[in-house]
Scaffold this active site. Structure first.
Site, short mmCIF file in Angstrom:
data_model
loop_
_atom_site.label_atom_id
_atom_site.label_comp_id
_atom_site.label_asym_id
_atom_site.label_seq_id
_atom_site.Cartn_x
_atom_site.Cartn_y
_atom_site.Cartn_z
N GLU A 193 -8.27 -14.86 -6.15
CA GLU A 193 -8.53 -13.82 -5.15
C GLU A 193 -7.27 -13.42 -4.40
O GLU A 193 -7.21 -12.38 -3.76
CB GLU A 193 -9.61 -14.27 -4.16
CG GLU A 193 -9.24 -15.45 -3.27
CD GLU A 193 -9.69 -16.76 -3.87
OE1 GLU A 193 -9.88 -17.71 -3.10
OE2 GLU A 193 -9.84 -16.86 -5.11
N ILE A 217 -10.89 -18.08 -9.84
CA ILE A 217 -10.68 -16.64 -9.67
C ILE A 217 -9.53 -16.43 -8.69
O ILE A 217 -9.63 -16.85 -7.53
CB ILE A 217 -11.95 -15.95 -9.13
CG1 ILE A 217 -13.12 -16.18 -10.08
CG2 ILE A 217 -11.71 -14.47 -8.91
CD1 ILE A 217 -14.45 -15.70 -9.54
N ASP A 261 12.99 17.25 -16.81
CA ASP A 261 13.32 18.66 -16.83
C ASP A 261 14.81 18.79 -16.55
O ASP A 261 15.40 17.96 -15.87
CB ASP A 261 12.52 19.39 -15.74
CG ASP A 261 12.71 20.89 -15.78
OD1 ASP A 261 12.57 21.46 -16.87
OD2 ASP A 261 13.00 21.48 -14.73
N ASN A 271 -7.09 -23.74 -2.95
CA ASN A 271 -7.16 -22.33 -3.33
C ASN A 271 -6.58 -21.42 -2.25
O ASN A 271 -5.75 -20.55 -2.52
CB ASN A 271 -8.63 -21.96 -3.59
CG ASN A 271 -8.78 -20.57 -4.17
OD1 ASN A 271 -8.10 -20.23 -5.13
ND2 ASN A 271 -9.63 -19.77 -3.57
#
Length: 840
Positions: free
Chosen positions: A281, A279, A323, A687
């Site tokens: 993180e 995962i 615009d 990690n």
């Protein structure tokens, strides 16, 4: 005041207005003249809702697991990331509700009403249907009024309808009172809430209040829920994929190791550690950093970002709906063409036959008058000086019937008469022509040429004619017909709202970058088309006006929406429909604007870009605000957005290749019946280390050299080709790591083998970071600092006794380092080969 019995009857009122009792009763029935809003979620609920996202839930689970297995550091890091993203999400959503509050504040104004036969001032919120309201120059209209008594009333509706010029109002016709308020005749007889009275005065009956007014209907649209940005959708999709991979892989690893007889606690820790690694993180953290640094850079270029994710969305937009008034043009009338036979006399007439003035360097008054006055001022004819030598005696004012203005001045013992107005009227009143001081009879040829010159209107210019004459002191100045007879014609002035500087180049840059620019305006079709051609928007596309658009079914409109380059005479609801039509074609749509009328489309678009001089409503509804009102600043923002998206892709590619490499290494070892090359602490270290400095540094890489010469990138963060390269990179890392792991004999020399495998994998990541750098001229010093820091930390883990105990590592020698470096360079070689055969 005329006789408007039918109008009074329709709104159940009278000339003298409502009584206090009637007003009170109607307030009970109709409610106050204010904008209502749905019940909103409280701050606590909004904050807690930020943690229901799938990725955030997985991160929280990972934090709990990390804490359980004893890795307090990783657990704290994850919790900090979760809280940071929760706070940012809360701020974004909380601010989204401010647009409706800002609209509500617009109606908190006073109103002059007639009640009980007496004129009195009350709070605007106390107005009710049937009230008789009086407005005059400088007032903000407090409710939607149907007009019954106007005198030279001009109202600026540019912030509501997009009209460049003030609208001349007229009394309502009995034949029109039951028509829709958008009918052209009815529009002239309605004063809309929040519009500004430029000149004149008028009386009207309140026809709608609060949420039923034009601005109230806009508020209803703005109050709708925001849609997710493309990046949010992509990150959500990626988090689901990675979460699924984590669950499957962890289950496989846990089952295989358990069946082999490995200790269940160690097996569980390895599995959940791998889940944490699977995962990313670090993704939310690097996303936040990348966006925040991009926002700081944009702020230096006068672009203020209200929502972090909006930057990336702007970078991937394929269509900019803009615009015209105040965005592409200056919102200031200017003389663009002068067809005059005596320049000096034209300057004098333009300066003196004029009610505009200058204060603090800014023109004040009717935009046309200001433009004409500045035509004289810019050529050395100063109004204040001329008025001293030409004091005004009398004025015959411009109105919708006369279509001309005449001023009478003293001039060296004589009387000077100056006129300006509609060309056909001034020509009719003229008998002579001034050809550089020579007064001649206005011949048929002169008239023909003047009529041909009037065709400046084909270029969307508003044309006024100039004329004058000089008479003796005993001239009858009270005889209007005599005053305006036998004038001396001087010529024509053509005016328009000019494009802002650099807009043409900015639009060309958009086209080079594969971005289509669409003009959406409330102006007339000829005006819009002319400006669009001049600045490069209109080439071979279509021009569509609001009335024709209404005649098309949704299916018919969706078919042509991608081909239209200019929309003219549109209303707020139509702007939203245009944005939706383009989105139905798969476009990521950006809407720029500055008026209240732009607010719904700003909210509906993938990203809303407001202008710094725009209304508060537009700025609150926008995601990004351009402080200098310069369209070119949008191009800088697009470049920054593209750079940010590229850098997010760099980080994700780097992170996912790390995840795949770790997963393949561990799963392959299990399949080959080898010990797991990394222990849980090492997996978590990889990690944390790889989510840290190297990944963060990739988030601030400079822009690619060709970033504005390519089409907007669509699709997922990881395209098919990118994913193939990521998987191959993961395979290379797994093979190289396992090769050294096996070479070091993990059965008999497990500690050395694991340390070498662990270090090889870390060095792989350091080299892989180089693969993900941008081809940019900009320097990124932080990258080299982060790479050096990562390598230093790895050395400490290997050689520092305290950390050796934590990570179960041991010292390794020079020969091992040579092997590690040689094997790790294969990731650089493989990337070079892949770049030849696979294009992202």
């Amino acid at each position: 005041m005329g006789d408007f019995k039918e109008v009074y009857s329709k709104y159940k009122t009278r000339k003298n207005g409502l009584t206090d009792l009637e007003a009170s009763q109607r307030l009970e029935i109709n409610g106050k003249n204010e904008l209502l809003e749905d019940k909103k979620d409280g701050p606590l609920k909004i904050f807690l809702m930020q943690f229901l996202d799938l990725l955030i839930i997985l991160l929280i689970i990972a934090a709990i697991i990390s804490y359980i297995i004893g890795d307090i550091v990783d657990s704290v890091v994850i919790i900090i990331v979760v809280l940071l993203n929760g706070i940012i999400g809360f701020i974004q959503e909380y601010r989204a509700g401010k647009a409706i509050e800002k609209l509500k504040s617009l109606v908190t104004t006073d109103a002059v009403v007639k009640r009980n036969g007496e004129v009195q001032k009350i709070s605007g919120v106390e107005l009710t249907i049937g009230d008789i309201v009086i407005v005059e120059e400088g007032d903000k209209v407090p409710a939607d009024l149907i007009l019954i008594d106007v005198i030279d009333l001009k109202i600026d509706e540019s912030s509501l309808t997009g009209e460049s010029f003030p609208v001349t109002k007229s009394n309502v016709s009995v034949l029109d009172i039951d028509k829709d308020s958008h009918d052209d005749n009815m529009r002239k007889s309605i004063a809309y809430m929040d519009s500004n009275v430029i000149s004149g005065h008028g009386t009207g009956i309140v026809m709608d209040i609060g949420m039923n007014t034009s601005i109230g209907k806009i508020a209803q649209i703005i109050g709708e829920k925001d849609e997710d940005t493309p990046l949010q959708k992509k990150i959500s999709s990626l988090s689901k994929t990675l979460g699924l991979i984590a669950i499957v892989v962890c289950s496989i690893v846990f089952a295989s190791q358990y069946l082999k007889g490995s200790p269940i606690v160690e097996t569980f820790m390895t599995a959940v550690s791998l889940a944490v690694a699977a995962i990313p993180e670090g993704l939310p953290a690097v996303l936040t950093l990348t966006l925040a640094l991009g926002i700081q850079q944009m702020a230096k270029s006068k672009a203020i970002v209200k929502k972090l994710l909006s930057v990336e969305t702007l970078g991937s937009c394929t269509v900019i709906c803009t615009d015209k008034t105040g965005t592409l043009t200056l919102n200031k009338m200017k003389v663009r063409d002068a067809r005059v036979s005596n320049n000096l006399k034209s300057y004098e007439i333009a300066t003196l036959c004029n009610n505009a003035s200058i204060k603090d360097g800014e023109g004040i008054g009717d935009p046309t008058d200001v433009a004409v006055m500045l035509y004289g001022e810019d050529n050395g004819y100063k109004k204040l000086e001329l008025e001293k030598t030409h004091p005004i005696i009398k004025e015959y004012a411009l109105d919708s019937i006369r279509k001309r203005m005449t001023t009478i001045h003293e001039n060296d013992g004589k009387i000077a008469i100056f006129s300006k107005g509609a060309p056909e009227i001034i020509l009719e009143k003229s008998k002579y022509i001034d050809k550089n001081g020579n007064i001649e009879i206005l011949s048929k040829e002169d008239r023909k040429k003047a009529i041909e010159d009037i065709d400046m209107t084909e270029s969307a210019l508003r044309v006024l004619a100039l004329a004058y004459k000089q008479v003796d002191n005993d001239f009858q100045i009270d005889n209007q017909d005599l005053v305006e007879a036998d004038l001396i014609f001087v010529g024509l002035l053509g005016m328009m709202n000019p494009p802002a500087e650099e807009v043409k180049d900015a639009i060309a840059s958009c086209k080079a970058a594969g971005i289509k620019v669409v003009m959406i305006t409330g102006d007339h079709q000829s005006t819009a088309a002319s400006i669009a051609r001049e600045i490069g928007i209109l080439s071979d596309g279509k021009v569509l006006n609001g009335n024709d658009m209404d005649k098309l079914s949704d299916e018919e409109f969706n078919e042509i929406a991608g081909d239209v380059e200019v929309y003219a005479r549109v209303f707020p609801q139509q702007k939203v429909k245009i944005v939706e039509g383009l989105q139905n074609h798969g476009h990521i749509v950006s809407m720029t604007g500055d008026g209240v009328n732009d607010a719904p489309a700003l909210k509906k678009a993938s990203i809303g870009v407001g202008m710094g001089n725009g209304t508060d409503v537009a700025k609150e509804s926008a995601d990004i605000i351009i402080q200098d009102n310069n369209f070119t600043t949008i191009i800088k923002a697009i470049k920054e957005g593209r750079k940010i998206f590229d850098n997010i892709k760099r980080f994700v590619k780097f992170q996912v290749s790390t995840n795949i490499g770790a997963i393949l290494t561990i799963v392959s070892a299990s399949i080959l019946n080898l010990p797991i090359p990394f222990n849980p602490a090492q997996i978590l270290w990889i990690n944390i280390l790889m989510d840290g400095p190297p990944a963060q540094s990739l988030g601030i890489e400079g822009a690619e050299k060709d970033i504005m010469d390519r089409k907007p990138r669509k699709g997922d963060i990881l395209s098919k080709n990118t994913l193939i390269k990521v998987i191959i990179s993961g395979i290379v890392m797994a093979i190289g790591t396992l090769a050294l792991f096996i070479y070091e004999d993990p059965i008999h020399n497990k500690e050395i083998a694991m340390t070498v495998a662990f270090t090889t994998f870390v060095v792989y990541q350091i080299f892989n970071a180089f693969n993900n750098r941008s081809n940019s001229d900009e320097k990124n010093k932080f990258f080299w600092i982060s790479i050096s820091l990562s390598f230093l930390l790895q050395l400490l883990v290997i050689y520092l006794p305290f950390l050796q105990n934590v990570f179960k590592t041991t010292s390794i020698g020079y020969f091992e380092w040579i092997l590690i470096v040689i094997i790790s360079t294969t990731i650089l070689i493989s990337e070079k080969i892949l770049n030849i055969f696979i294009k992202e």
